[in-house]
Design a protein around this motif. Structure first.
Motif, PDB file in Angstrom:
ATOM      1  N   PHE A 293       0.829  -1.207   0.000  1.00 18.77           N
ATOM      2  CA  PHE A 293       0.000   0.000   0.000  1.00 18.77           C
ATOM      3  C   PHE A 293       0.863   1.257   0.000  1.00 18.77           C
ATOM      4  CE2 PHE A 293      -2.489   3.136   2.564  1.00 18.77           C
ATOM      5  CZ  PHE A 293      -3.489   3.374   1.635  1.00 18.77           C
ATOM      6  N   ALA A 294       1.891   1.265   0.853  1.00  9.13           N
ATOM      7  CA  ALA A 294       2.773   2.432   0.931  1.00  9.13           C
ATOM      8  C   ALA A 294       3.589   2.595  -0.345  1.00  9.13           C
ATOM      9  CB  ALA A 294       3.701   2.299   2.137  1.00  9.13           C
ATOM     10  N   ALA A 295       4.108   1.494  -0.885  1.00 14.40           N
ATOM     11  CA  ALA A 295       4.939   1.575  -2.088  1.00 14.40           C
ATOM     12  C   ALA A 295       4.151   2.107  -3.280  1.00 14.40           C
ATOM     13  CB  ALA A 295       5.518   0.197  -2.415  1.00 14.40           C
ATOM     14  N   CYS A 296       2.868   1.781  -3.342  1.00 18.46           N
ATOM     15  CA  CYS A 296       2.055   2.234  -4.469  1.00 18.46           C
ATOM     16  C   CYS A 296       1.666   3.707  -4.347  1.00 18.46           C
ATOM     17  CB  CYS A 296       0.798   1.371  -4.589  1.00 18.46           C
ATOM     18  SG  CYS A 296       1.078  -0.337  -5.119  1.00 18.46           S
ATOM     19  N   TRP A 297       1.247   4.129  -3.167  1.00 12.04           N
ATOM     20  CA  TRP A 297       0.654   5.449  -3.010  1.00 12.04           C
ATOM     21  C   TRP A 297       1.601   6.518  -2.481  1.00 12.04           C
ATOM     22  CZ3 TRP A 297      -3.477   7.438  -5.056  1.00 12.04           C
ATOM     23  CH2 TRP A 297      -4.532   6.611  -5.445  1.00 12.04           C
ATOM     24  N   MET A 298       2.625   6.144  -1.724  1.00 15.81           N
ATOM     25  CA  MET A 298       3.462   7.152  -1.080  1.00 15.81           C
ATOM     26  C   MET A 298       4.211   8.040  -2.071  1.00 15.81           C
ATOM     27  SD  MET A 298       3.819   8.243   1.954  1.00 15.81           S
ATOM     28  CE  MET A 298       3.325   6.844   2.966  1.00 15.81           C
ATOM     29  N   PRO A 299       4.798   7.499  -3.156  1.00 11.29           N
ATOM     30  CA  PRO A 299       5.509   8.394  -4.090  1.00 11.29           C
ATOM     31  C   PRO A 299       4.620   9.486  -4.662  1.00 11.29           C
ATOM     32  CG  PRO A 299       6.108   6.117  -4.495  1.00 11.29           C
ATOM     33  CD  PRO A 299       4.963   6.085  -3.528  1.00 11.29           C
ATOM     34  N   PHE A 300       3.423   9.113  -5.100  1.00 10.14           N
ATOM     35  CA  PHE A 300       2.521  10.112  -5.678  1.00 10.14           C
ATOM     36  C   PHE A 300       2.045  11.102  -4.621  1.00 10.14           C
ATOM     37  CE2 PHE A 300      -1.828  11.468  -6.823  1.00 10.14           C
ATOM     38  CZ  PHE A 300      -1.522  12.173  -7.972  1.00 10.14           C
ATOM     39  N   THR A 301       1.791  10.618  -3.402  1.00 13.81           N
ATOM     40  CA  THR A 301       1.328  11.505  -2.338  1.00 13.81           C
ATOM     41  C   THR A 301       2.373  12.557  -1.997  1.00 13.81           C
ATOM     42  OG1 THR A 301      -0.013   9.716  -1.405  1.00 13.81           O
ATOM     43  CG2 THR A 301       0.495  11.591   0.026  1.00 13.81           C
TER      44      THR A 301
ATOM     45  N   THR B 138       4.057  23.341 -12.810  1.00 14.94           N
ATOM     46  CA  THR B 138       5.231  23.694 -13.601  1.00 14.94           C
ATOM     47  C   THR B 138       6.248  22.559 -13.681  1.00 14.94           C
ATOM     48  OG1 THR B 138       6.362  24.651 -11.673  1.00 14.94           O
ATOM     49  CG2 THR B 138       4.944  26.119 -12.974  1.00 14.94           C
ATOM     50  N   TYR B 139       6.084  21.526 -12.853  1.00 13.13           N
ATOM     51  CA  TYR B 139       7.021  20.410 -12.859  1.00 13.13           C
ATOM     52  C   TYR B 139       6.822  19.555 -14.117  1.00 13.13           C
ATOM     53  CZ  TYR B 139       8.722  21.076  -8.078  1.00 13.13           C
ATOM     54  OH  TYR B 139       9.320  21.570  -6.953  1.00 13.13           O
ATOM     55  N   PRO B 140       7.874  18.867 -14.566  1.00 11.50           N
ATOM     56  CA  PRO B 140       7.755  18.024 -15.765  1.00 11.50           C
ATOM     57  C   PRO B 140       6.668  16.968 -15.580  1.00 11.50           C
ATOM     58  CG  PRO B 140      10.057  18.318 -15.189  1.00 11.50           C
ATOM     59  CD  PRO B 140       9.260  18.901 -14.060  1.00 11.50           C
ATOM     60  N   PRO B 141       5.739  16.856 -16.512  1.00 12.55           N
ATOM     61  CA  PRO B 141       4.657  15.872 -16.381  1.00 12.55           C
ATOM     62  C   PRO B 141       5.140  14.425 -16.308  1.00 12.55           C
ATOM     63  CG  PRO B 141       4.096  17.519 -18.012  1.00 12.55           C
ATOM     64  CD  PRO B 141       5.532  17.762 -17.656  1.00 12.55           C
ATOM     65  N   LEU B 142       6.353  14.162 -16.794  1.00 11.88           N
ATOM     66  CA  LEU B 142       6.881  12.805 -16.715  1.00 11.88           C
ATOM     67  C   LEU B 142       6.898  12.313 -15.276  1.00 11.88           C
ATOM     68  CD1 LEU B 142       8.337  10.327 -17.904  1.00 11.88           C
ATOM     69  CD2 LEU B 142      10.497  11.585 -17.635  1.00 11.88           C
ATOM     70  N   TYR B 143       7.218  13.209 -14.328  1.00  9.50           N
ATOM     71  CA  TYR B 143       7.285  12.816 -12.924  1.00  9.50           C
ATOM     72  C   TYR B 143       5.895  12.463 -12.381  1.00  9.50           C
ATOM     73  CZ  TYR B 143      11.836  15.119 -13.327  1.00  9.50           C
ATOM     74  OH  TYR B 143      13.094  15.496 -13.731  1.00  9.50           O
ATOM     75  N   THR B 144       4.888  13.193 -12.862  1.00  8.45           N
ATOM     76  CA  THR B 144       3.527  12.890 -12.426  1.00  8.45           C
ATOM     77  C   THR B 144       3.110  11.503 -12.895  1.00  8.45           C
ATOM     78  OG1 THR B 144       2.918  15.235 -12.485  1.00  8.45           O
ATOM     79  CG2 THR B 144       1.123  13.628 -12.518  1.00  8.45           C
ATOM     80  N   TYR B 145       3.362  11.215 -14.169  1.00 11.05           N
ATOM     81  CA  TYR B 145       3.013   9.886 -14.691  1.00 11.05           C
ATOM     82  C   TYR B 145       3.794   8.792 -13.966  1.00 11.05           C
ATOM     83  CZ  TYR B 145       0.260  11.520 -18.684  1.00 11.05           C
ATOM     84  OH  TYR B 145      -0.715  12.058 -19.477  1.00 11.05           O
ATOM     85  N   ALA B 146       5.068   9.053 -13.694  1.00 11.83           N
ATOM     86  CA  ALA B 146       5.922   8.039 -13.072  1.00 11.83           C
ATOM     87  C   ALA B 146       5.469   7.702 -11.658  1.00 11.83           C
ATOM     88  CB  ALA B 146       7.376   8.512 -13.056  1.00 11.83           C
ATOM     89  N   THR B 147       4.771   8.620 -10.991  1.00  8.91           N
ATOM     90  CA  THR B 147       4.261   8.347  -9.648  1.00  8.91           C
ATOM     91  C   THR B 147       2.783   7.962  -9.651  1.00  8.91           C
ATOM     92  OG1 THR B 147       3.850  10.737  -9.365  1.00  8.91           O
ATOM     93  CG2 THR B 147       5.934   9.854  -8.515  1.00  8.91           C
TER      94      THR B 147
END
Length: 342
Positions: free
Chosen positions: A268-276, A285-294
């Motif tokens: 649960f933590a591994a899936c949701w913590m990066p995006f949170t 303004t951040y690169p959208p690649l990071y959003t998709y990657a999380t």
């Protein structure tokens, strides 16, 4: 749809272009709705991508999530034996993940076929409400498991359907309210500077969701620690009564049960913590690649949930075998419940 305006989904910031600086992956971004300004001139002969590959990944994940959890919902719905409060909570989790998968698929479909503010807000609201209900359902399951162990002698007899329905009404009510926020005006369509990493959600809206997730995760962590203590204490008491050694099968299965709890919480933590965490520190303004990657790993939690909470359950396994082949293997029918099934 004109050839000059590429088809664009709406997850990310509107000033994104597909490739710049030689097409580096760090610059891969998703176009958004409303249409962005005309992109810089492309090299002669360079093809304009029609579909963002990351959106295809999200749509594929949504399809898998919907199919997998639809099977769980169908089995629980059609089997009268699966009406216990525990199965109602598992069904709630499966239904939430099913709606989340459908939301991802609908968002992809509407983004490339139906370009409208209303469709965008509705699909994003559906995704927010569904994933919120999924997380709340996980919390409800954790609470139910803790109470069933803490009050081992009386909980199963005193627990009523009314208590379970109350939890379900509360968690779905809060989730629906969170999902309605973008539709009721809490969005950044009118002021781009307030956008978060997930458009059209505002930075403040995502911050509230992220902090709420962290609080829920902390509560689940505390409950699972208490569950582990109870399980180990019960195992120790049984070992003393029967003069078991630490290497006996009962002790081994107890340790396996504690390990299973660690896997549940760790997944649960591994899936949701990066995006949170990323949602708290980043903005549009951040690169959208990071959003998709999380964001993509966060969706995988809904893929894993049925495996952890449904397909490992003996009663649901029997129902699945009956649905698929009309029989139940002896190995499934005779398997005893162990602490690893907690």
């Amino acid at each position: 749809m004109s050839a000059e305006t590429p088809v664009t989904p709406s997850w990310l910031n509107p000033d994104a272009t597909w490739a710049s600086g030689g097409g580096s992956m760090d610059n891969v971004t998703a176009p958004t709705f409303p249409p962005a300004a005309a992109p810089p001139p492309r090299p002669p002969g360079a093809a304009e991508p029609l579909v963002n590959p990351w959106d295809i990944v999200l749509c594929s994940s949504g399809t898998l999530i919907a199919c997998e959890n639809a099977l769980v919902v169908l089995v629980i719905w059609q089997n009268p034996a699966l009406r216990a409060p525990m199965f109602l909570l598992i069904g709630s989790l499966a239904l939430a993940d099913l709606l989340a998968g459908l939301g991802l698929v609908l968002h992809f479909t509407f983004a490339y076929l139906l370009r409208s503010d209303s469709a965008q807000l509705l699909t994003v609201g559906l995704v927010v409400a569904s994933f919120s209900a999924s997380v709340f359902s996980l919390l409800a399951i954790t609470i139910d498991r803790y109470l069933s162990l803490y009050y081992a002698l009386t909980y199963n007899s005193e627990r009523t359907a009314a208590f379970t329905y109350t939890m379900l009404v509360l968690l779905w009510g809060v989730s629906v309210c969170l999902g309605l926020l973008p539709v009721t005006g809490v969005n950044c369509l009118g002021e781009e500077a307030t956008c978060s990493v997930v458009r059209p959600l505002t930075k403040n809206n995502v911050a509230v969701l992220s902090v709420s997730f962290l609080l829920l995760f902390g509560l689940m962590l505390q409950l699972y620690v208490q569950i582990c203590k109870i399980v180990m204490r019960h195992a120790h008491q049984i070992a003393l009564q029967h003069h078991f050694l630490a290497a006996t099968p009962h002790y081994v299965t107890t340790r396996k049960g504690v390990s299973t709890l660690a896997i549940i919480l760790g997944t649960f933590a591994a899936c949701w913590m990066p995006f949170t965490v990323y949602s708290l520190v980043a903005d549009y303004t951040y690169p959208p690649l990071y959003t998709y990657a999380t964001l993509v790993p966060a969706t995988y939690n809904s893929v894993i949930n049925p495996v952890i909470y449904a397909f490992r359950n003996q009663e649901i396994q029997k129902a699945l075998w009956l649905v698929c082949c009309g029989c139940v293997p002896a190995s499934v029918a005779q398997r005893a419940r162990t602490p690893s099934d907690v």
